[in-house]
Motif scaffolding. Structure first.
Motif, PDB file in Angstrom:
ATOM      1  N   THR A 238      -0.623  -1.480  -4.261  1.00  0.00           N
ATOM      2  CA  THR A 238      -1.973  -2.007  -4.114  1.00  0.00           C
ATOM      3  C   THR A 238      -2.605  -1.236  -3.016  1.00  0.00           C
ATOM      4  O   THR A 238      -2.185  -0.226  -2.362  1.00  0.00           O
ATOM      5  CB  THR A 238      -1.911  -3.584  -3.771  1.00  0.00           C
ATOM      6  N   GLY A 239      -4.149  -1.647  -2.591  1.00  0.00           N
ATOM      7  CA  GLY A 239      -4.985  -1.153  -1.656  1.00  0.00           C
ATOM      8  C   GLY A 239      -5.593   0.376  -2.240  1.00  0.00           C
ATOM      9  O   GLY A 239      -5.324   0.582  -3.652  1.00  0.00           O
ATOM     10  N   GLN A 240      -5.914   0.975  -1.442  1.00  0.00           N
ATOM     11  CA  GLN A 240      -6.804   2.318  -1.682  1.00  0.00           C
ATOM     12  C   GLN A 240      -5.940   3.474  -1.715  1.00  0.00           C
ATOM     13  O   GLN A 240      -4.819   3.380  -0.968  1.00  0.00           O
ATOM     14  CB  GLN A 240      -8.097   2.384  -0.656  1.00  0.00           C
TER      15      GLN A 240
ATOM     16  N   HIS B 138      -1.703  -0.734  -9.113  1.00  0.00           N
ATOM     17  CA  HIS B 138      -2.929  -1.962  -8.876  1.00  0.00           C
ATOM     18  C   HIS B 138      -3.696  -1.266  -7.775  1.00  0.00           C
ATOM     19  O   HIS B 138      -4.382  -2.045  -7.131  1.00  0.00           O
ATOM     20  CB  HIS B 138      -2.507  -3.199  -8.644  1.00  0.00           C
ATOM     21  N   LEU B 139      -4.018   0.000  -7.730  1.00  0.00           N
ATOM     22  CA  LEU B 139      -4.699   0.538  -6.691  1.00  0.00           C
ATOM     23  C   LEU B 139      -6.123   0.406  -7.079  1.00  0.00           C
ATOM     24  O   LEU B 139      -6.904   0.170  -8.013  1.00  0.00           O
ATOM     25  CB  LEU B 139      -4.581   2.121  -6.765  1.00  0.00           C
TER      26      LEU B 139
ATOM     27  N   PRO C 276       0.952  -1.170   0.045  1.00  0.00           N
ATOM     28  CA  PRO C 276      -0.146   0.177   0.109  1.00  0.00           C
ATOM     29  C   PRO C 276       0.921   1.256  -0.113  1.00  0.00           C
ATOM     30  O   PRO C 276       2.238   1.136   0.393  1.00  0.00           O
ATOM     31  CB  PRO C 276      -0.851  -0.074   1.357  1.00  0.00           C
ATOM     32  N   ILE C 277       0.213   2.473  -0.315  1.00  0.00           N
ATOM     33  CA  ILE C 277       0.688   3.776  -0.099  1.00  0.00           C
ATOM     34  C   ILE C 277       0.784   4.026   1.367  1.00  0.00           C
ATOM     35  O   ILE C 277      -0.386   4.168   1.745  1.00  0.00           O
ATOM     36  CB  ILE C 277      -0.094   4.802  -1.094  1.00  0.00           C
ATOM     37  N   PRO C 278       2.155   4.347   1.973  1.00  0.00           N
ATOM     38  CA  PRO C 278       1.755   4.648   3.371  1.00  0.00           C
ATOM     39  C   PRO C 278       1.079   5.943   3.597  1.00  0.00           C
ATOM     40  O   PRO C 278       1.458   7.030   3.136  1.00  0.00           O
ATOM     41  CB  PRO C 278       3.280   4.683   3.852  1.00  0.00           C
ATOM     42  N   HIS C 279       0.106   5.841   4.551  1.00  0.00           N
ATOM     43  CA  HIS C 279      -0.954   7.111   4.727  1.00  0.00           C
ATOM     44  C   HIS C 279       0.119   8.017   5.684  1.00  0.00           C
ATOM     45  O   HIS C 279      -0.175   9.139   5.696  1.00  0.00           O
ATOM     46  CB  HIS C 279      -2.086   6.663   5.764  1.00  0.00           C
TER      47      HIS C 279
END
Length: 410
Positions: free
Chosen positions: A279-281, A301-302, A257-260
């Motif tokens: 991946t992820g949102q 692949h978001l 994921p993209i780190p928040h």
């Protein structure tokens, strides 16, 4: 270009014109012929100007090799031969210029390896060998240049690993090694370069993970690691780089994921994570990057919706979310209406302006209640009309009522 030396004058001849520099040679210490468009070779006689401190022949059309005679200029502090057509190797004799604090040889046609003897130039603060055809490895001897503040070896044909010894260059504020063929991992030891403001390792063949230790480079303004073979997840520790204005990790093999936590990079004006396998949102927290002008998350692949919080990025003038698995309606907001269809291509689950696919509107709860009420009213009105105006309807109603009454009460 021709130079004639005497004990009193230095005469430079160019296109038949004589430029007589009327200074006694024992105090002659500065030559600046920047951008005069001199042709020909650098005269070997320059090496006789023993008091010379500055030699700037940049942005001309000088050819042939750098004369080794320049090594006799022991008082020289600055040598700039950049942006010419010089060829051949870098003379290892230049290592005798121990007073040199800046060496600019960029934008030439120099070949061969970087002489390890350059590591003997202990006073050197700036070394720029970019945009040549230099080959071989980066000499670990450069780690001896403890006064070095800027090192630019970009756009050559250098190979091998990045020497971990470069971590001893603790005065370094810019390190440019892009557009080479460097391989191996990014040395975690580079994290000791606490003065570093710009790090560019893009367009190489670097592999392995991004070292989380880079988070200690708290003076960084720009970090470019694009176009490599880096893998693993984006370290959330990078969120501690609060001075960072530009972060480019595109065209690697990064996953997860993209780190928040990246939302704490509030000085960021450019974020490029495209062409990876993320991946992820999309984290809604990215909406707090209020200085952001460019955001590129394309070709990953978001999934999930586009966070409406992104509409608060009022300085955003470039957005690319194309070729992911995003779904739902494109948020309507301040800058989002200005982005073209290209910003969202390759996301078949997206709908709404500016896309051609419009979103299906679900009925609201109020509309649902109203429709039920209208249906009941029409049904009741139909029954009343039948009883009042339709004789057969009255007979049918009476018959049904009698049957119900006798069945339940007799």
């Amino acid at each position: 270009m021709k130079l004639t030396y005497s004990k009193v004058f230095v005469t430079i001849t160019y296109n038949g014109l004589n430029f007589e520099l009327k200074y006694p040679t024992d105090i002659f210490n500065y030559i600046d012929l920047l951008n005069i468009v001199f042709l020909g070779e650098i005269p070997k006689e320059v090496g006789q100007l023993k008091s010379l401190c500055v030699l700037n022949l940049a942005h001309n059309a000088l050819v042939s090799q750098i004369p080794s005679e320049l090594a006799s200029l022991h008082q020289l502090e600055s040598l700039d031969l950049s942006s010419n057509q010089l060829s051949g190797p870098i003379p290892h004799e230049l290592a005798s210029l121990t007073s040199l604090d800046s060496l600019h040889l960029a934008y030439n046609n120099l070949v061969g390896e970087i002489p390890e003897e350059i590591g003997q130039l202990k006073s050197l603060c700036v070394l720029n060998l970019a945009h040549n055809a230099l080959t071989g490895r980066i000499p670990s001897e450069l780690a001896s240049l403890h006064q070095l503040e800027s090192l630019d070896l970009s756009s050559n044909q250098l190979s091998g690993p990045i020497p971990h010894e470069l971590a001893s260059l603790t005065s370094l504020d810019s390190l440019y090694l892009s557009y080479n063929a460097l391989a191996g991992r990014i040395p975690s030891e580079l994290a000791s370069l606490h003065q570093l403001e710009s790090l560019d390792l893009s367009s190489n063949q670097l592999s392995g993970p991004i070292p989380h230790e880079l988070a200690s480079l708290t003076s960084l303004y720009s970090l470019y690691l694009s176009y490599n073979d880096l893998a693993g997840q984006i370290p959330s520790e990078l969120a501690s780089l609060h001075q960072l204005k530009s972060l480019d990790l595109s065209s690697n093999q990064l996953s997860g994921p993209i780190p928040h936590e990246l939302s704490s990079l509030t000085s960021l004006d450019s974020l490029n994570l495209s062409y990876n396998a993320l991946t992820g949102q999309i984290p809604s927290e990215l909406g707090s990057l209020h200085q952001l002008e460019s955001l590129d998350l394309s070709s990953n692949h978001l999934s999930g919706p586009i966070p409406p919080e992104l509409t608060s990025l009022t300085f955003l003038d470039s957005l690319n979310l194309s070729y992911n698995n995003l779904v739902g309606e494109v948020p309507e907001g301040h800058e989002f209406s200005a982005f073209s269809n290209d910003s969202y291509l390759g996301n078949p689950g997206l709908c709404g302006s500016p896309l051609s696919m419009q979103c299906a509107r679900a009925p609201s709860i109020i509309g649902f209640i109203v429709s039920i009420g209208v249906g009941l009213y029409l049904g009741f009105a139909t029954v009343i009309w039948a009883l009042v105006y339709w004789e057969n309807g009255r007979k049918w109603f009476i018959l049904i009522t009698d049957k119900f009454y006798f069945r339940h009460f007799y």
